[in-house]
Design a protein around this motif. Sequence first.
Motif, mmCIF file in Angstrom:
data_model
loop_
_atom_site.group_PDB
_atom_site.id
_atom_site.type_symbol
_atom_site.label_atom_id
_atom_site.label_comp_id
_atom_site.label_asym_id
_atom_site.label_seq_id
_atom_site.Cartn_x
_atom_site.Cartn_y
_atom_site.Cartn_z
ATOM 1 N N THR A 173 -30.025 44.988 69.214
ATOM 2 C CA THR A 173 -31.025 44.618 68.220
ATOM 3 C C THR A 173 -30.862 45.470 66.969
ATOM 4 N N ALA A 174 -30.644 46.760 67.141
ATOM 5 C CA ALA A 174 -30.478 47.652 65.995
ATOM 6 C C ALA A 174 -29.229 47.299 65.197
ATOM 7 N N ALA A 175 -28.179 46.868 65.894
ATOM 8 C CA ALA A 175 -26.935 46.518 65.204
ATOM 9 C C ALA A 175 -27.128 45.307 64.299
ATOM 10 N N PHE A 176 -28.067 44.435 64.660
ATOM 11 C CA PHE A 176 -28.288 43.225 63.880
ATOM 12 C C PHE A 176 -29.648 43.238 63.195
ATOM 13 N N ALA A 177 -30.177 44.423 62.936
ATOM 14 C CA ALA A 177 -31.464 44.525 62.260
ATOM 15 C C ALA A 177 -31.334 43.978 60.840
ATOM 16 N N GLU A 178 -32.379 43.319 60.412
ATOM 17 C CA GLU A 178 -32.390 42.724 59.083
ATOM 18 C C GLU A 178 -32.610 43.799 58.024
ATOM 19 N N THR A 179 -31.833 43.739 56.963
ATOM 20 C CA THR A 179 -32.026 44.642 55.841
ATOM 21 C C THR A 179 -33.349 44.293 55.173
ATOM 22 N N ALA A 180 -34.192 45.269 54.954
ATOM 23 C CA ALA A 180 -35.479 45.030 54.299
ATOM 24 C C ALA A 180 -35.242 44.647 52.839
ATOM 25 N N PRO A 181 -36.103 43.803 52.276
ATOM 26 C CA PRO A 181 -35.905 43.360 50.889
ATOM 27 C C PRO A 181 -35.726 44.500 49.891
ATOM 28 N N MET A 182 -36.468 45.572 50.025
ATOM 29 C CA MET A 182 -36.367 46.673 49.063
ATOM 30 C C MET A 182 -35.122 47.535 49.304
ATOM 31 N N ASP A 183 -34.418 47.306 50.433
ATOM 32 C CA ASP A 183 -33.220 48.082 50.752
ATOM 33 C C ASP A 183 -31.920 47.357 50.428
ATOM 34 N N VAL A 184 -32.012 46.139 49.894
ATOM 35 C CA VAL A 184 -30.817 45.369 49.555
ATOM 36 C C VAL A 184 -30.072 46.091 48.432
ATOM 37 N N LYS A 185 -28.773 46.239 48.606
ATOM 38 C CA LYS A 185 -27.931 46.924 47.614
ATOM 39 C C LYS A 185 -27.175 45.894 46.780
ATOM 40 N N PHE A 186 -27.390 45.952 45.459
ATOM 41 C CA PHE A 186 -26.700 45.080 44.519
ATOM 42 C C PHE A 186 -25.586 45.868 43.847
ATOM 43 N N THR A 187 -24.462 45.206 43.579
ATOM 44 C CA THR A 187 -23.421 45.831 42.752
ATOM 45 C C THR A 187 -23.869 45.748 41.303
ATOM 46 N N ASP A 188 -23.125 46.358 40.410
ATOM 47 C CA ASP A 188 -23.498 46.332 38.992
ATOM 48 C C ASP A 188 -23.379 44.942 38.373
ATOM 49 N N VAL A 189 -22.760 43.996 39.071
ATOM 50 C CA VAL A 189 -22.668 42.620 38.564
ATOM 51 C C VAL A 189 -23.532 41.653 39.376
ATOM 52 N N GLY A 190 -24.466 42.195 40.164
ATOM 53 C CA GLY A 190 -25.423 41.350 40.868
ATOM 54 C C GLY A 190 -24.997 40.846 42.227
ATOM 55 N N GLU A 191 -23.868 41.314 42.745
ATOM 56 C CA GLU A 191 -23.418 40.868 44.068
ATOM 57 C C GLU A 191 -24.147 41.634 45.168
ATOM 58 N N VAL A 192 -24.340 40.963 46.295
ATOM 59 C CA VAL A 192 -24.801 41.610 47.516
ATOM 60 C C VAL A 192 -23.677 41.393 48.519
ATOM 61 N N THR A 193 -22.881 42.427 48.732
ATOM 62 C CA THR A 193 -21.658 42.280 49.519
ATOM 63 C C THR A 193 -21.911 42.303 51.029
ATOM 64 N N GLU A 194 -22.991 42.918 51.465
ATOM 65 C CA GLU A 194 -23.279 43.019 52.896
ATOM 66 C C GLU A 194 -24.248 41.933 53.327
ATOM 67 N N SER A 195 -23.991 41.365 54.500
ATOM 68 C CA SER A 195 -24.913 40.410 55.089
ATOM 69 C C SER A 195 -26.272 41.073 55.281
ATOM 70 N N LEU A 196 -27.328 40.318 55.126
ATOM 71 C CA LEU A 196 -28.675 40.859 55.326
ATOM 72 C C LEU A 196 -29.013 41.015 56.799
ATOM 73 N N THR A 197 -28.281 40.306 57.655
ATOM 74 C CA THR A 197 -28.616 40.293 59.081
ATOM 75 C C THR A 197 -27.473 40.702 59.995
ATOM 76 N N GLY A 198 -26.250 40.700 59.493
ATOM 77 C CA GLY A 198 -25.100 40.949 60.351
ATOM 78 C C GLY A 198 -24.700 39.712 61.148
ATOM 79 N N GLN A 199 -25.396 38.628 60.934
ATOM 80 C CA GLN A 199 -25.120 37.364 61.624
ATOM 81 C C GLN A 199 -24.604 36.345 60.613
ATOM 82 N N PRO A 200 -23.670 35.502 61.004
ATOM 83 C CA PRO A 200 -23.211 34.469 60.060
ATOM 84 C C PRO A 200 -24.318 33.449 59.791
ATOM 85 N N GLY A 201 -24.283 32.885 58.603
ATOM 86 C CA GLY A 201 -25.244 31.847 58.265
ATOM 87 C C GLY A 201 -24.832 30.505 58.857
#
Length: 158
Positions: A17-45
């Motif tokens: 469960t911890a390995a696939f914990a969802e990233t909290a909205p305030m913890d999402v990391k954006f690159t300087d060009v607006g990309e979010v490179t890491e999955s929010l859940t660790g699971q494929p969409g």
Amino acid sequence: MKRHVALAAVAATFAATAAFAETAPMDVKFTDVGEVTESLTGQPGDPTKGAEVASTKSLGNCVSCHVVSALDASFQGNIGPELNGAADRWSEAQLRGIVVDAKHTFEGSVMPGMYKTGPFIRPGDGYTGKAAPADLPPILNGQQVEDVVAFLMTLKEE
């Protein structure tokens, strides 16, 4: 011995469960060009679920602002860019960033942050003019964002 096996099973479940914990909205990391490179859940969409989210009023409702020919909707908006061919114009990380909070990529965008809890500029709680008592929940959860991104990645130029 049974107790050790049971404890091991609980520990394994917790670790998974911890390995696939969802990233909290305030913890999402954006690159300087607006990309979010890491999955929010660790699971494929799931693109099928993503299409449902994109076309459902109570969920993402993407079709209220965007034309998406792959979706069967009686009315499709023209406020945002057409999403046909989105996978050819943007990478998965760019699309994830746009869905999470488009203002990181397009500063003047009117698109709501689908995975954002604040800060917001809004008229108040229930249009009373008073500030909401707490942060609002995100419009979509992390897995729904991943599902929408998976759906958008299927939209190639014809």
